[in-house]
Write a protein that holds these residues in place. Structure first.
Motif, PDB file in Angstrom:
ATOM      1  N   ALA A  94       0.828  -1.206   0.000  1.00 49.43           N
ATOM      2  CA  ALA A  94       0.000   0.000   0.000  1.00 49.43           C
ATOM      3  C   ALA A  94       0.863   1.257   0.000  1.00 49.43           C
ATOM      4  CB  ALA A  94      -0.925  -0.002   1.212  1.00 49.43           C
ATOM      5  N   LEU A  95       1.944   1.234   0.764  1.00 46.83           N
ATOM      6  CA  LEU A  95       2.810   2.406   0.873  1.00 46.83           C
ATOM      7  C   LEU A  95       3.488   2.714  -0.463  1.00 46.83           C
ATOM      8  CD1 LEU A  95       3.974   4.330   3.219  1.00 46.83           C
ATOM      9  CD2 LEU A  95       6.043   2.958   2.960  1.00 46.83           C
ATOM     10  N   VAL A  96       4.084   1.705  -1.070  1.00 44.73           N
ATOM     11  CA  VAL A  96       4.794   1.913  -2.332  1.00 44.73           C
ATOM     12  C   VAL A  96       3.827   2.309  -3.439  1.00 44.73           C
ATOM     13  CG1 VAL A  96       6.134   0.758  -4.131  1.00 44.73           C
ATOM     14  CG2 VAL A  96       6.722   0.421  -1.722  1.00 44.73           C
ATOM     15  N   ASP A  97       2.674   1.676  -3.478  1.00 48.58           N
ATOM     16  CA  ASP A  97       1.681   2.026  -4.500  1.00 48.58           C
ATOM     17  C   ASP A  97       1.247   3.485  -4.365  1.00 48.58           C
ATOM     18  OD1 ASP A  97      -0.169   0.926  -6.660  1.00 48.58           O
ATOM     19  OD2 ASP A  97      -1.616   1.810  -5.274  1.00 48.58           O
ATOM     20  N   HIS A  98       1.086   3.935  -3.126  1.00 49.39           N
ATOM     21  CA  HIS A  98       0.697   5.320  -2.873  1.00 49.39           C
ATOM     22  C   HIS A  98       1.785   6.278  -3.370  1.00 49.39           C
ATOM     23  CE1 HIS A  98      -1.250   8.677  -0.798  1.00 49.39           C
ATOM     24  NE2 HIS A  98      -0.063   8.997  -0.287  1.00 49.39           N
ATOM     25  N   ILE A  99       3.020   5.972  -3.070  1.00 52.77           N
ATOM     26  CA  ILE A  99       4.126   6.830  -3.493  1.00 52.77           C
ATOM     27  C   ILE A  99       4.243   6.857  -5.013  1.00 52.77           C
ATOM     28  CG2 ILE A  99       6.635   7.138  -3.423  1.00 52.77           C
ATOM     29  CD1 ILE A  99       6.572   5.860  -0.617  1.00 52.77           C
ATOM     30  N   MET A 100       4.127   5.688  -5.634  1.00 50.27           N
ATOM     31  CA  MET A 100       4.279   5.603  -7.082  1.00 50.27           C
ATOM     32  C   MET A 100       3.194   6.358  -7.834  1.00 50.27           C
ATOM     33  SD  MET A 100       5.481   1.638  -7.535  1.00 50.27           S
ATOM     34  CE  MET A 100       4.945   1.602  -9.234  1.00 50.27           C
ATOM     35  N   HIS A 101       2.059   6.565  -7.206  1.00 47.74           N
ATOM     36  CA  HIS A 101       0.973   7.273  -7.885  1.00 47.74           C
ATOM     37  C   HIS A 101       0.963   8.767  -7.587  1.00 47.74           C
ATOM     38  CE1 HIS A 101      -0.469   3.187  -8.716  1.00 47.74           C
ATOM     39  NE2 HIS A 101      -1.166   3.745  -9.687  1.00 47.74           N
ATOM     40  N   ASP A 102       1.997   9.246  -6.894  1.00 47.77           N
ATOM     41  CA  ASP A 102       2.154  10.687  -6.719  1.00 47.77           C
ATOM     42  C   ASP A 102       2.809  11.240  -7.982  1.00 47.77           C
ATOM     43  OD1 ASP A 102       3.644  13.229  -5.946  1.00 47.77           O
ATOM     44  OD2 ASP A 102       2.509  12.839  -4.105  1.00 47.77           O
ATOM     45  N   PRO A 103       2.240  12.276  -8.590  1.00 48.70           N
ATOM     46  CA  PRO A 103       2.761  12.774  -9.875  1.00 48.70           C
ATOM     47  C   PRO A 103       4.174  13.340  -9.796  1.00 48.70           C
ATOM     48  CG  PRO A 103       1.060  14.240  -8.998  1.00 48.70           C
ATOM     49  CD  PRO A 103       1.020  13.003  -8.172  1.00 48.70           C
ATOM     50  N   ARG A 104       4.670  13.601  -8.599  1.00 49.72           N
ATOM     51  CA  ARG A 104       6.035  14.121  -8.471  1.00 49.72           C
ATOM     52  C   ARG A 104       7.087  13.033  -8.627  1.00 49.72           C
ATOM     53  NH1 ARG A 104       4.855  17.040  -2.809  1.00 49.72           N
ATOM     54  NH2 ARG A 104       3.697  15.073  -2.613  1.00 49.72           N
ATOM     55  N   VAL A 105       6.684  11.793  -8.461  1.00 47.06           N
ATOM     56  CA  VAL A 105       7.615  10.666  -8.578  1.00 47.06           C
ATOM     57  C   VAL A 105       7.783  10.309 -10.047  1.00 47.06           C
ATOM     58  CG1 VAL A 105       7.968   8.223  -8.033  1.00 47.06           C
ATOM     59  CG2 VAL A 105       7.088   9.774  -6.288  1.00 47.06           C
ATOM     60  N   ARG A 106       9.034  10.181 -10.494  1.00 48.76           N
ATOM     61  CA  ARG A 106       9.281   9.889 -11.898  1.00 48.76           C
ATOM     62  C   ARG A 106      10.100   8.622 -12.127  1.00 48.76           C
ATOM     63  NH1 ARG A 106       5.696  10.608 -13.818  1.00 48.76           N
ATOM     64  NH2 ARG A 106       6.687  10.138 -15.816  1.00 48.76           N
ATOM     65  N   VAL A 107      10.700   8.076 -11.050  1.00 48.33           N
ATOM     66  CA  VAL A 107      11.526   6.876 -11.183  1.00 48.33           C
ATOM     67  C   VAL A 107      11.168   5.898 -10.074  1.00 48.33           C
ATOM     68  CG1 VAL A 107      13.875   5.936 -11.232  1.00 48.33           C
ATOM     69  CG2 VAL A 107      13.440   8.237 -12.130  1.00 48.33           C
ATOM     70  N   VAL A 108      11.067   4.629 -10.425  1.00 48.26           N
ATOM     71  CA  VAL A 108      10.946   3.576  -9.415  1.00 48.26           C
ATOM     72  C   VAL A 108      12.090   2.592  -9.640  1.00 48.26           C
ATOM     73  CG1 VAL A 108       9.252   2.307 -10.848  1.00 48.26           C
ATOM     74  CG2 VAL A 108       9.530   1.743  -8.426  1.00 48.26           C
ATOM     75  N   SER A 109      12.888   2.393  -8.605  1.00 49.18           N
ATOM     76  CA  SER A 109      14.034   1.480  -8.684  1.00 49.18           C
ATOM     77  C   SER A 109      13.832   0.376  -7.652  1.00 49.18           C
ATOM     78  CB  SER A 109      15.330   2.237  -8.410  1.00 49.18           C
ATOM     79  OG  SER A 109      16.443   1.362  -8.452  1.00 49.18           O
ATOM     80  N   PHE A 110      13.808  -0.857  -8.138  1.00 41.29           N
ATOM     81  CA  PHE A 110      13.477  -1.991  -7.271  1.00 41.29           C
ATOM     82  C   PHE A 110      14.475  -3.119  -7.464  1.00 41.29           C
ATOM     83  CE2 PHE A 110      11.289  -6.200  -7.155  1.00 41.29           C
ATOM     84  CZ  PHE A 110      11.059  -6.279  -5.796  1.00 41.29           C
ATOM     85  N   THR A 111      14.888  -3.727  -6.373  1.00 40.78           N
ATOM     86  CA  THR A 111      15.655  -4.965  -6.409  1.00 40.78           C
ATOM     87  C   THR A 111      14.890  -5.997  -5.606  1.00 40.78           C
ATOM     88  OG1 THR A 111      17.783  -3.823  -6.590  1.00 40.78           O
ATOM     89  CG2 THR A 111      17.827  -6.092  -5.805  1.00 40.78           C
ATOM     90  N   GLY A 112      14.596  -7.136  -6.239  1.00 44.05           N
ATOM     91  CA  GLY A 112      13.838  -8.170  -5.547  1.00 44.05           C
ATOM     92  C   GLY A 112      13.341  -9.221  -6.524  1.00 44.05           C
ATOM     93  N   SER A 113      12.286  -9.892  -6.143  1.00 39.94           N
ATOM     94  CA  SER A 113      11.786 -11.014  -6.930  1.00 39.94           C
ATOM     95  C   SER A 113      11.123 -10.543  -8.223  1.00 39.94           C
ATOM     96  CB  SER A 113      10.784 -11.828  -6.118  1.00 39.94           C
ATOM     97  OG  SER A 113       9.570 -11.128  -5.971  1.00 39.94           O
ATOM     98  N   THR A 114      11.110 -11.431  -9.210  1.00 41.72           N
ATOM     99  CA  THR A 114      10.464 -11.123 -10.484  1.00 41.72           C
ATOM    100  C   THR A 114       8.966 -10.924 -10.306  1.00 41.72           C
ATOM    101  OG1 THR A 114      12.160 -12.284 -11.748  1.00 41.72           O
ATOM    102  CG2 THR A 114      10.018 -12.013 -12.804  1.00 41.72           C
ATOM    103  N   GLY A 115       8.354 -11.705  -9.425  1.00 38.83           N
ATOM    104  CA  GLY A 115       6.923 -11.576  -9.190  1.00 38.83           C
ATOM    105  C   GLY A 115       6.544 -10.195  -8.689  1.00 38.83           C
ATOM    106  N   VAL A 116       7.262  -9.694  -7.699  1.00 36.69           N
ATOM    107  CA  VAL A 116       6.997  -8.347  -7.176  1.00 36.69           C
ATOM    108  C   VAL A 116       7.335  -7.311  -8.232  1.00 36.69           C
ATOM    109  CG1 VAL A 116       7.642  -6.656  -5.420  1.00 36.69           C
ATOM    110  CG2 VAL A 116       7.339  -9.049  -4.780  1.00 36.69           C
ATOM    111  N   GLY A 117       8.394  -7.546  -9.008  1.00 34.22           N
ATOM    112  CA  GLY A 117       8.764  -6.625 -10.071  1.00 34.22           C
ATOM    113  C   GLY A 117       7.658  -6.445 -11.092  1.00 34.22           C
TER     114      GLY A 117
END
Length: 474
Positions: free
Chosen positions: A207-230
């Motif tokens: 919920a937290l990451v989804d909320h941040i990613m949908h803020d129009p000020r955010v332009r990059v998402v960088s993730f390291t982890g499983s393919t499923g979550v990716g």
């Protein structure tokens, strides 16, 4: 622990909701950490936006000097960070010190890259206009890091983002948030302005990451982890057309040809398999050994694995610490049981100890069949699964026969042959007669389901920049 609260706008913020961080070697509570909610994310975004305006306006050299100072400070405190990594992640002291050193090096590398966001000016062949190209900060970035490298996976993202001129919000893994929180006072001392880097541990990750990613000020998402979550994050990123940098899962093959130097092959395989106890996307997962040398290779690898001392990583004599949690240990045990049921032979290890802690012994399996689960999925533990081959074309096909394409390893005494095989492997990285490919100066990343983009190298900073083209005539 000194810092267990959220870090927002250069200040420590307490929350009503907290969660426990467990020491995997003792199964005891190490610390109670603040859990961020959506309102905390909004505060972090506001802080990052304000701080980035001033930071992006600084000259590249000014940003570079801050990153250089961060490297100096972290290098002086490697033992402190290594100890903290061991406590929350479990890895042995030597391994933890190696991670801390690697993590610090990203600050030095990107201090040097910060002044090299080169553009160009050229003539348009047809119109005669000038083509001016420059790179600008992309915008706010959300960084989501895994538990297996609590320091290095953070600095590998923070350093290039700051070099590019971006502000960031970091969501560290719930299993290992303490190392990233401990890094914040160091960044303050290095000169990173308040609000530019914010750390939000949380048990409400989705919920937290989804909320941040949908803020129009955010332009990059960088993730390291499983393919499923990716995949899930990429779907969310599509809503805002975010720039994604994804370092995802792996299923790394090791190919040992009959002409390989045996000492080099054993040393390289041990490094590729046992770095971080096998809890790495780059860990050797499928070990293909030519039938002519398989017996000797298996015996020598078994001897090397059997010689490793298992225990609490705070003991300097220990080589192998615990896995990060019970679920990871149990999954490794299930992989071994499945392989044995399908015909594999246990050469050493293979039994969960009764001692407290999430320990699993270094294990070697021979005669592993192609349909064993551990060949199809990431083991993420200290299990070396050996298979044999006789034909070069066949082993290249088997090595490529996976949805993943992060890293592969090739051992051959014939350099020409080794390079020819490397070029035919569908992987973003290949170690030729080496069991270690990670380097801050190199572009780290994979093909196929192993991710998008690159971290490290010059490419790592460009992930946090946008290319702008200006057409002009004079």
């Amino acid at each position: 622990m000194d810092h267990t609260d959220l870090y927002i706008n250069g200040a420590w913020v307490k929350t009503d909701t907290r969660f426990d961080v467990i020491n995997p070697a003792t199964e005891e509570v190490l610390a109670s950490v603040a859990s961020a909610e959506l309102a905390d994310a909004d505060a972090a975004l506001d802080a990052a936006e304000a701080a980035m305006a001033e930071w992006a306006a600084r000259t590249p050299r000014q940003r570079s000097e801050v990153l250089r100072r961060a490297w100096e400070l972290m290098t002086a405190r490697l033992d402190h960070f290594a100890h903290l990594i061991t406590l929350e992640n479990g890895k042995a002291g030597t391994d933890a010190k190696g991670e801390a050193t690697y993590a610090a090096e990203f600050f030095r590398w990107f201090a040097e890259e910060a002044v090299r966001a080169d553009g160009m000016i050229t003539h348009a062949p047809a119109s005669g206009a000038r083509i001016m190209v420059q790179h600008k900060p992309a915008g706010l970035a959300v960084l989501i890091t895994p538990w297996n490298y609590p320091a290095a996976m953070g600095t590998r993202k923070i350093a290039p983002a700051l070099a590019a001129g971006c502000g960031v919000i970091i969501k560290p893994a719930s299993e290992t948030p303490l190392t990233m929180l401990a890094l914040m006072p160091l960044l303050e001392e290095a000169g990173v302005p308040p609000g530019l880097v914010n750390v939000l541990p949380s048990k409400r990750t989705g919920a937290l990451v989804d909320h941040i990613m949908h803020d129009p000020r955010v332009r990059v998402v960088s993730f390291t982890g499983s393919t499923g979550v990716g995949r899930t994050l990429l779907k969310g990123a599509a809503d805002q057309v975010l720039k994604p940098a994804m370092e995802l899962g792996g299923n790394a093959p090791v190919v040992v040809f009959e002409d390989a130097d045996m000492d080099t092959a054993i040393e390289g395989t041990m490094l590729a398999k046992m770095r971080n106890l096998g809890e790495a996307c780059t860990a050797a997962n499928r070990i293909y050994v030519h039938a002519d040398i398989a017996e000797d290779f298996t015996a020598r690898l078994t001897a090397a694995m059997s010689a490793l001392k298992v225990g609490n990583g705070t003991d300097p004599s220990v080589d192998v610490g615990p896995l990060v949690n019970a679920a990871t240990r149990d999954k490794v045990a299930e992989f071994v049981a499945d392989a044995v049921a399908k015909g594999a032979k246990v050469e050493c290890g293979g039994v969960v100890p009764e001692a407290k802690g999430y320990f699993y012994p270094p294990t070697v399996l021979s005669n592993v069949p192609e349909h064993a689960d551990c060949v199809q999925d990431e083991i993420f533990g200290p299990v070396a699964a050996i298979q044999t081959f006789t034909d070069q074309e066949d082993v290249i096909h088997r090595a490529n026969n996976t949805e993943y394409g992060l890293v592969a390893y090739v051992f051959s005494g014939d350099f020409k042959r080794g390079l020819q095989v490397c070029e035919r492997l569908d992987y973003g990285m290949v170690g030729l007669n080496r069991g270690l490919v990670s380097d801050p100066a190199a572009p780290f990343g994979g093909t196929k389901q192993s991710g998008l983009g690159r971290e490290g190298g010059h490419e790592g900073m460009l992930e946090f920049m946008e290319t702008q083209y200006i057409s002009a005539s004079w």
